[in-house]
Design a protein around this motif. Structure first.
Motif, PDB file in Angstrom:
ATOM      1  N   GLY A 167     -15.650 -10.390 -14.307  1.00  0.00           N
ATOM      2  CA  GLY A 167     -15.802  -9.036 -13.792  1.00  0.00           C
ATOM      3  C   GLY A 167     -15.106  -8.785 -12.469  1.00  0.00           C
ATOM      4  N   ASN A 168     -14.311  -9.744 -12.001  1.00  0.00           N
ATOM      5  CA  ASN A 168     -13.564  -9.556 -10.755  1.00  0.00           C
ATOM      6  C   ASN A 168     -12.457  -8.527 -10.967  1.00  0.00           C
ATOM      7  OD1 ASN A 168     -14.991 -11.588  -9.301  1.00  0.00           O
ATOM      8  ND2 ASN A 168     -13.791 -13.121 -10.385  1.00  0.00           N
ATOM      9  N   ASN A 169     -12.401  -7.552 -10.086  1.00  0.00           N
ATOM     10  CA  ASN A 169     -11.346  -6.547 -10.122  1.00  0.00           C
ATOM     11  C   ASN A 169     -10.225  -7.045  -9.221  1.00  0.00           C
ATOM     12  OD1 ASN A 169      -9.736  -4.307 -10.190  1.00  0.00           O
ATOM     13  ND2 ASN A 169     -11.206  -2.950  -9.214  1.00  0.00           N
ATOM     14  N   HIS A 170      -9.119  -7.488  -9.832  1.00  0.00           N
ATOM     15  CA  HIS A 170      -8.032  -8.102  -9.071  1.00  0.00           C
ATOM     16  C   HIS A 170      -7.034  -7.103  -8.505  1.00  0.00           C
ATOM     17  CE1 HIS A 170      -9.100 -12.250  -9.904  1.00  0.00           C
ATOM     18  NE2 HIS A 170      -9.419 -11.855 -11.109  1.00  0.00           N
ATOM     19  N   HIS A 171      -6.794  -6.034  -9.227  1.00  0.00           N
ATOM     20  CA  HIS A 171      -5.786  -5.068  -8.770  1.00  0.00           C
ATOM     21  C   HIS A 171      -6.063  -3.745  -9.460  1.00  0.00           C
ATOM     22  CE1 HIS A 171      -1.845  -4.449  -6.803  1.00  0.00           C
ATOM     23  NE2 HIS A 171      -1.633  -3.574  -7.770  1.00  0.00           N
ATOM     24  N   LYS A 172      -6.106  -2.664  -8.699  1.00  0.00           N
ATOM     25  CA  LYS A 172      -6.317  -1.332  -9.254  1.00  0.00           C
ATOM     26  C   LYS A 172      -5.326  -0.394  -8.594  1.00  0.00           C
ATOM     27  CE  LYS A 172      -9.812   2.256  -9.831  1.00  0.00           C
ATOM     28  NZ  LYS A 172     -11.207   2.651  -9.558  1.00  0.00           N
ATOM     29  N   PHE A 173      -4.702   0.455  -9.401  1.00  0.00           N
ATOM     30  CA  PHE A 173      -3.766   1.428  -8.846  1.00  0.00           C
ATOM     31  C   PHE A 173      -3.693   2.645  -9.749  1.00  0.00           C
ATOM     32  CE2 PHE A 173      -1.364  -1.264 -11.649  1.00  0.00           C
ATOM     33  CZ  PHE A 173      -0.429  -0.446 -12.257  1.00  0.00           C
ATOM     34  N   GLN A 174      -3.223   3.743  -9.182  1.00  0.00           N
ATOM     35  CA  GLN A 174      -3.040   4.971  -9.936  1.00  0.00           C
ATOM     36  C   GLN A 174      -1.565   5.335  -9.934  1.00  0.00           C
ATOM     37  OE1 GLN A 174      -5.839   7.541  -7.895  1.00  0.00           O
ATOM     38  NE2 GLN A 174      -7.365   7.130  -9.469  1.00  0.00           N
ATOM     39  N   TRP A 175      -1.111   5.838 -11.071  1.00  0.00           N
ATOM     40  CA  TRP A 175       0.270   6.258 -11.204  1.00  0.00           C
ATOM     41  C   TRP A 175       0.319   7.432 -12.163  1.00  0.00           C
ATOM     42  CZ3 TRP A 175       3.218   4.952 -15.817  1.00  0.00           C
ATOM     43  CH2 TRP A 175       2.507   4.190 -16.752  1.00  0.00           C
ATOM     44  N   ALA A 176       1.478   8.023 -12.323  1.00  0.00           N
ATOM     45  CA  ALA A 176       1.608   9.187 -13.181  1.00  0.00           C
ATOM     46  C   ALA A 176       2.948   9.155 -13.914  1.00  0.00           C
ATOM     47  CB  ALA A 176       1.498  10.461 -12.354  1.00  0.00           C
ATOM     48  N   TYR A 177       2.952   9.797 -15.070  1.00  0.00           N
ATOM     49  CA  TYR A 177       4.209  10.006 -15.780  1.00  0.00           C
ATOM     50  C   TYR A 177       4.230  11.428 -16.310  1.00  0.00           C
ATOM     51  CZ  TYR A 177       1.585   8.883 -20.094  1.00  0.00           C
ATOM     52  OH  TYR A 177       0.668   8.853 -21.123  1.00  0.00           O
ATOM     53  N   GLU A 178       5.431  11.889 -16.605  1.00  0.00           N
ATOM     54  CA  GLU A 178       5.607  13.237 -17.108  1.00  0.00           C
ATOM     55  C   GLU A 178       6.455  13.182 -18.375  1.00  0.00           C
ATOM     56  OE1 GLU A 178       7.117  17.615 -15.590  1.00  0.00           O
ATOM     57  OE2 GLU A 178       7.087  15.948 -14.207  1.00  0.00           O
TER      58      GLU A 178
ATOM     59  N   PRO B 135       0.814  -1.221   0.000  1.00  0.00           N
ATOM     60  CA  PRO B 135       0.000   0.000   0.000  1.00  0.00           C
ATOM     61  C   PRO B 135       0.849   1.274   0.000  1.00  0.00           C
ATOM     62  CG  PRO B 135      -0.920  -1.583   1.536  1.00  0.00           C
ATOM     63  CD  PRO B 135       0.402  -2.140   1.076  1.00  0.00           C
ATOM     64  N   ASP B 136       1.968   1.268   0.731  1.00  0.00           N
ATOM     65  CA  ASP B 136       2.840   2.450   0.764  1.00  0.00           C
ATOM     66  C   ASP B 136       3.457   2.733  -0.601  1.00  0.00           C
ATOM     67  OD1 ASP B 136       2.347   3.034   3.405  1.00  0.00           O
ATOM     68  OD2 ASP B 136       4.154   2.033   4.151  1.00  0.00           O
ATOM     69  N   SER B 137       3.900   1.680  -1.292  1.00  0.00           N
ATOM     70  CA  SER B 137       4.504   1.891  -2.611  1.00  0.00           C
ATOM     71  C   SER B 137       3.453   2.371  -3.614  1.00  0.00           C
ATOM     72  CB  SER B 137       5.196   0.620  -3.104  1.00  0.00           C
ATOM     73  OG  SER B 137       4.281  -0.432  -3.292  1.00  0.00           O
ATOM     74  N   LEU B 138       2.226   1.876  -3.514  1.00  0.00           N
ATOM     75  CA  LEU B 138       1.155   2.323  -4.411  1.00  0.00           C
ATOM     76  C   LEU B 138       0.821   3.794  -4.180  1.00  0.00           C
ATOM     77  CD1 LEU B 138      -1.247  -0.760  -4.279  1.00  0.00           C
ATOM     78  CD2 LEU B 138       0.208  -0.045  -6.179  1.00  0.00           C
ATOM     79  N   LYS B 139       0.841   4.211  -2.942  1.00  0.00           N
ATOM     80  CA  LYS B 139       0.531   5.595  -2.587  1.00  0.00           C
ATOM     81  C   LYS B 139       1.533   6.559  -3.214  1.00  0.00           C
ATOM     82  CE  LYS B 139      -0.319   8.291   1.595  1.00  0.00           C
ATOM     83  NZ  LYS B 139      -0.301   8.235   3.056  1.00  0.00           N
ATOM     84  N   LYS B 140       2.785   6.158  -3.307  1.00  0.00           N
ATOM     85  CA  LYS B 140       3.852   7.024  -3.815  1.00  0.00           C
ATOM     86  C   LYS B 140       3.834   7.170  -5.342  1.00  0.00           C
ATOM     87  CE  LYS B 140       6.924   5.915  -0.006  1.00  0.00           C
ATOM     88  NZ  LYS B 140       8.142   5.235   0.410  1.00  0.00           N
ATOM     89  N   LEU B 141       3.147   6.272  -6.047  1.00  0.00           N
ATOM     90  CA  LEU B 141       3.189   6.287  -7.510  1.00  0.00           C
ATOM     91  C   LEU B 141       2.668   7.584  -8.111  1.00  0.00           C
ATOM     92  CD1 LEU B 141       2.068   2.659  -8.379  1.00  0.00           C
ATOM     93  CD2 LEU B 141       4.380   3.589  -8.355  1.00  0.00           C
ATOM     94  N   SER B 142       1.554   8.098  -7.600  1.00  0.00           N
ATOM     95  CA  SER B 142       0.992   9.346  -8.128  1.00  0.00           C
ATOM     96  C   SER B 142       1.795  10.558  -7.685  1.00  0.00           C
ATOM     97  CB  SER B 142      -0.466   9.499  -7.686  1.00  0.00           C
ATOM     98  OG  SER B 142      -1.263   8.565  -8.356  1.00  0.00           O
ATOM     99  N   GLU B 143       2.434  10.443  -6.531  1.00  0.00           N
ATOM    100  CA  GLU B 143       3.209  11.565  -5.995  1.00  0.00           C
ATOM    101  C   GLU B 143       4.522  11.768  -6.754  1.00  0.00           C
ATOM    102  OE1 GLU B 143       3.770  10.535  -1.905  1.00  0.00           O
ATOM    103  OE2 GLU B 143       1.630  10.650  -1.449  1.00  0.00           O
ATOM    104  N   ASN B 144       5.063  10.700  -7.323  1.00  0.00           N
ATOM    105  CA  ASN B 144       6.355  10.752  -8.007  1.00  0.00           C
ATOM    106  C   ASN B 144       6.216  10.272  -9.443  1.00  0.00           C
ATOM    107  OD1 ASN B 144       7.739  11.450  -5.531  1.00  0.00           O
ATOM    108  ND2 ASN B 144       7.459   9.323  -4.918  1.00  0.00           N
ATOM    109  N   PRO B 145       5.850  11.159 -10.372  1.00  0.00           N
ATOM    110  CA  PRO B 145       5.660  10.729 -11.757  1.00  0.00           C
ATOM    111  C   PRO B 145       6.955  10.201 -12.385  1.00  0.00           C
ATOM    112  CG  PRO B 145       5.012  13.041 -11.467  1.00  0.00           C
ATOM    113  CD  PRO B 145       5.596  12.568 -10.186  1.00  0.00           C
ATOM    114  N   VAL B 146       6.803   9.199 -13.223  1.00  0.00           N
ATOM    115  CA  VAL B 146       7.926   8.657 -13.988  1.00  0.00           C
ATOM    116  C   VAL B 146       8.244   9.649 -15.106  1.00  0.00           C
ATOM    117  CG1 VAL B 146       8.676   6.782 -15.496  1.00  0.00           C
ATOM    118  CG2 VAL B 146       7.224   6.291 -13.518  1.00  0.00           C
ATOM    119  N   GLN B 147       9.510   9.946 -15.279  1.00  0.00           N
ATOM    120  CA  GLN B 147       9.920  10.864 -16.338  1.00  0.00           C
ATOM    121  C   GLN B 147      10.152  10.075 -17.623  1.00  0.00           C
ATOM    122  OE1 GLN B 147      13.666  13.093 -15.887  1.00  0.00           O
ATOM    123  NE2 GLN B 147      12.357  14.896 -15.760  1.00  0.00           N
TER     124      GLN B 147
END
Length: 144
Positions: A128-139, A30-42
């Motif tokens: 229709g089972n949702n197995h994994h959902k996450f948010q991330w960002a890139y720049e 959960p901690d690593s998933l939380k950081k994905l949106s905060e630190n976009p991949v360049q």
């Protein structure tokens, strides 16, 4: 926290770039998933890249696993994709994780393409089972 043994457990997203080091995003906690949106991949504009997912299957066969992705720029939906990944039996002891690599893509180019993109990724099966959902960002940038 007890792990749900009926799910697909995605541990990493690896972005493989042409002519540049790959970037691995940790999706395992959960901690690593939380950081994905905060630190976009360049990502350098115009570069060719592919996405690879590393995952395990627990307890039962997962049929017709698909990867769904929605990409937004400044809150506006700009792309939606649905990629078939296949059907998978549970990993057994000593078996390596499954890896699925998608086709190469080209990063957007031009002054208007540069900036932040927010992505919602989801893994679903034919039931229709949702197995994994996450948010991330890139720049998208002019250079690495």
């Amino acid at each position: 926290m007890a792990e749900d043994k009926t799910k697909v457990v995605v541990s990493a997203l690896v972005l493989e770039f042409s002519g540049h080091d790959e970037v691995t995003l940790d999706l395992s906690t959960p901690d690593s998933l939380k950081k994905l949106s905060e630190n976009p991949v360049q990502i350098k504009e115009g570069v060719l890249y592919s996405m690879k997912f590393v995952f395990r299957v627990h307890d039962k066969v997962v049929t017709a696993l698909r990867y769904l992705e929605e990409t937004k720029r400044q809150g506006i939906l700009i792309d939606r994709s649905d990629s078939f990944m296949g059907s998978y039996a549970p990993n057994i002891e000593g078996q390596p994780d499954f890896e699925v690599t998608f086709e190469d893509q080209e990063a957007p180019t031009g002054a208007r393409a540069c900036g932040r993109y927010d992505v919602t990724s989801k893994f679903v099966d034919e039931e229709g089972n949702n197995h994994h959902k996450f948010q991330w960002a890139y720049e998208i940038t002019n250079d690495w």
